[in-house]
Scaffold this motif. Structure first.
Motif, PDB file in Angstrom:
ATOM      1  N   ASN A  39       0.761  -1.120   0.106  1.00 30.37           N
ATOM      2  CA  ASN A  39       0.018  -0.114   0.091  1.00 30.37           C
ATOM      3  C   ASN A  39       0.807   1.227   0.163  1.00 30.37           C
ATOM      4  OD1 ASN A  39       0.498  -1.084   2.633  1.00 30.37           O
ATOM      5  ND2 ASN A  39      -0.756   0.529   3.535  1.00 30.37           N
ATOM      6  N   THR A  70      -3.317  -3.188 -14.255  1.00 36.57           N
ATOM      7  CA  THR A  70      -3.611  -2.034 -13.761  1.00 36.57           C
ATOM      8  C   THR A  70      -4.947  -1.868 -13.149  1.00 36.57           C
ATOM      9  OG1 THR A  70      -4.612  -1.145 -15.574  1.00 36.57           O
ATOM     10  CG2 THR A  70      -2.147  -1.233 -15.560  1.00 36.57           C
ATOM     11  N   ARG A  71      -5.442  -0.927 -12.721  1.00 32.23           N
ATOM     12  CA  ARG A  71      -6.917  -0.638 -12.209  1.00 32.23           C
ATOM     13  C   ARG A  71      -7.608  -0.702 -13.528  1.00 32.23           C
ATOM     14  NH1 ARG A  71      -9.545   5.194 -10.114  1.00 32.23           N
ATOM     15  NH2 ARG A  71     -11.668   4.382  -9.847  1.00 32.23           N
ATOM     16  N   ILE A  82      -7.274  -4.233  -2.232  1.00 36.04           N
ATOM     17  CA  ILE A  82      -6.883  -3.013  -3.189  1.00 36.04           C
ATOM     18  C   ILE A  82      -6.279  -3.355  -4.400  1.00 36.04           C
ATOM     19  CG2 ILE A  82      -5.683  -0.659  -3.241  1.00 36.04           C
ATOM     20  CD1 ILE A  82      -5.865  -0.655  -0.052  1.00 36.04           C
ATOM     21  N   HIS A  83      -7.061  -3.132  -5.588  1.00 37.80           N
ATOM     22  CA  HIS A  83      -6.490  -3.529  -6.767  1.00 37.80           C
ATOM     23  C   HIS A  83      -5.598  -2.585  -7.587  1.00 37.80           C
ATOM     24  CE1 HIS A  83      -6.671  -5.058 -11.105  1.00 37.80           C
ATOM     25  NE2 HIS A  83      -7.132  -6.191 -10.302  1.00 37.80           N
ATOM     26  N   CYS A  84      -4.203  -2.615  -7.396  1.00 34.51           N
ATOM     27  CA  CYS A  84      -3.377  -1.588  -8.213  1.00 34.51           C
ATOM     28  C   CYS A  84      -3.787  -0.169  -8.392  1.00 34.51           C
ATOM     29  CB  CYS A  84      -3.253  -2.419  -9.543  1.00 34.51           C
ATOM     30  SG  CYS A  84      -1.706  -1.812 -10.247  1.00 34.51           S
ATOM     31  N   SER A  85      -4.137   0.470  -7.240  1.00 29.21           N
ATOM     32  CA  SER A  85      -4.801   1.731  -7.447  1.00 29.21           C
ATOM     33  C   SER A  85      -3.718   2.760  -7.225  1.00 29.21           C
ATOM     34  CB  SER A  85      -5.766   1.938  -6.025  1.00 29.21           C
ATOM     35  OG  SER A  85      -5.920   3.446  -5.742  1.00 29.21           O
ATOM     36  N   THR A  87      -3.704   5.677  -6.064  1.00 26.35           N
ATOM     37  CA  THR A  87      -3.660   6.445  -4.821  1.00 26.35           C
ATOM     38  C   THR A  87      -3.609   5.695  -3.523  1.00 26.35           C
ATOM     39  OG1 THR A  87      -6.073   6.639  -4.835  1.00 26.35           O
ATOM     40  CG2 THR A  87      -4.688   8.473  -6.030  1.00 26.35           C
ATOM     41  N   LYS A  88      -3.805   4.253  -3.601  1.00 27.94           N
ATOM     42  CA  LYS A  88      -3.896   3.554  -2.581  1.00 27.94           C
ATOM     43  C   LYS A  88      -2.810   2.472  -2.622  1.00 27.94           C
ATOM     44  CE  LYS A  88      -8.647   4.347  -1.578  1.00 27.94           C
ATOM     45  NZ  LYS A  88     -10.064   3.650  -1.456  1.00 27.94           N
ATOM     46  N   GLY A 239     -14.511   4.166 -13.014  1.00 31.68           N
ATOM     47  CA  GLY A 239     -14.293   2.807 -12.940  1.00 31.68           C
ATOM     48  C   GLY A 239     -14.577   2.068 -14.604  1.00 31.68           C
ATOM     49  N   GLU A 250      -5.023   8.973 -13.398  1.00 31.12           N
ATOM     50  CA  GLU A 250      -5.938   9.544 -12.188  1.00 31.12           C
ATOM     51  C   GLU A 250      -6.154  11.135 -12.590  1.00 31.12           C
ATOM     52  OE1 GLU A 250      -7.558   9.031  -8.369  1.00 31.12           O
ATOM     53  OE2 GLU A 250      -7.066   7.710  -9.797  1.00 31.12           O
ATOM     54  N   SER A 279     -10.932   9.943  -7.750  1.00 31.13           N
ATOM     55  CA  SER A 279     -10.988   8.495  -7.759  1.00 31.13           C
ATOM     56  C   SER A 279     -12.427   7.704  -7.900  1.00 31.13           C
ATOM     57  CB  SER A 279     -10.057   7.839  -6.651  1.00 31.13           C
ATOM     58  OG  SER A 279      -8.782   8.383  -6.640  1.00 31.13           O
TER      59      SER A 279
END
Length: 305
Positions: A39, A70-71, A82-85, A87-88, A239, A250, A279
């Motif tokens: 993260n 990627t996202r 958390i899937h490859c964000s 910002t996260k 999304g 982003e 996001s």
């Protein structure tokens, strides 16, 4: 010689995208414990990521492989929290896997080179009370410093005022989402830090907004309205099945308003689930509204790096 030049140009193309540049691959954890926690919050404890700026994309892969996801595209071999964000980051929990263990992942971030201007280092508080509150909200509310003209900031850099040590070298612990965050700034409270915090100063970078004639300027999209509230609500979310406003990048900022009246979303008097974030976008659900009311029809636009 031509082969050398070709190889060099390919390497440069892989390390940058439209002028933005990729960070190194990070692998700060392994799945031997509870899982693999790549993260961004934890990575930032070791130092700046993207120089304190908001990452605008992320790529993830199992360490030792070349299959990137990627996202927006590709799939991971595990179920991810958390899937490859950008910002996260990425989080995989062992207990959620059918095989009992996550793979070992690594992640890298696309860092913006969007034009902008830095403020001076600012210090609005000292830690003599509950802590040191150097947040964007506090600057705007208590010192009337309307950072970036009220728009979201895109970068933050923080340091101890006396020693000039960067935030990650002082030994202090910071409040959630205020760990020298590009959008929120820094907050260190005694209750979280378990001791008196250092006195910090923070500077922010404001994006330069331009048009197609400025290649490195941030640019607003047109106003977009992908849904209407005649069904279960108005779903203006970001999304794979919603808005992809910046071609997989982003957004730096977002604006949301009622389509018919142009009033700002937060003045419409409705209960909003996704509260107009870059996001997440905006989501209003009809059943959340009182007295059988329907959501209003909203439209949104994004500031792209």
């Amino acid at each position: 010689m031509k082969l050398v030049l070709l190889a060099l140009s390919c390497a440069l193309a892989l390390s940058s995208v439209q002028g933005h540049f990729w960070s190194p691959w990070y692998d700060r954890d392994n799945p031997s414990g509870l899982g693999d926690y790549e993260n961004l919050h934890a990575q930032k404890k070791r130092g700046y990521v993207c120089g304190g700026c908001k990452p605008i994309a992320a790529q993830c892969r199992v360490k030792g492989t070349t299959n990137v996801f990627t996202r927006w595209s590709g799939t991971a071999p595990n179920k991810l929290v958390i899937h490859c964000s950008p910002t996260k980051g990425l989080v995989c929990v062992n207990s959620q896997q059918g095989g009992g263990s996550c793979k070992d992942y690594e992640i890298r971030y696309l860092c913006p080179t969007t034009s902008g201007s830095w403020t001076s280092f600012l210090d609005r508080d000292d830690p003599s009370g509950t802590g040191d509150w150097e947040s964007t909200r506090a600057f705007r509310r208590f010192t009337k410093n309307n950072l970036c003209g009220g728009r979201r900031t895109m970068c933050a850099q923080c340091r101890a005022k006396r020693s000039r040590y960067p935030y990650y070298k002082t030994g202090d612990r910071y409040n959630t989402f205020h760990d020298c965050n590009w959008e929120n700034g820094l907050v260190c409270t005694t209750s979280v830090n378990k001791k008196i915090c250092k006195d910090y100063e923070v500077r922010f970078k404001c994006p330069t907004i331009g048009n197609s004639n400025c290649s490195r300027c941030a640019k607003w999209t047109s106003w977009r309205d992908r849904d209407n509230p005649s069904g279960s609500g108005d779903f203006e979310y970001v999304g794979k099945r919603g808005h992809n406003p910046c071609s997989g990048r982003e957004p730096i900022d977002i604006q949301c308003r009622v389509k018919a009246t142009k009033q700002r979303w937060y003045t419409a008097g409705q209960k909003i689930r996704a509260k107009c974030t870059p996001s997440g976008g905006l989501v209003c659900v009809n059943r959340d509204q009182p007295n059988g009311q329907l959501c209003k029809d909203y439209e949104i636009r994004f500031l792209c790096p």
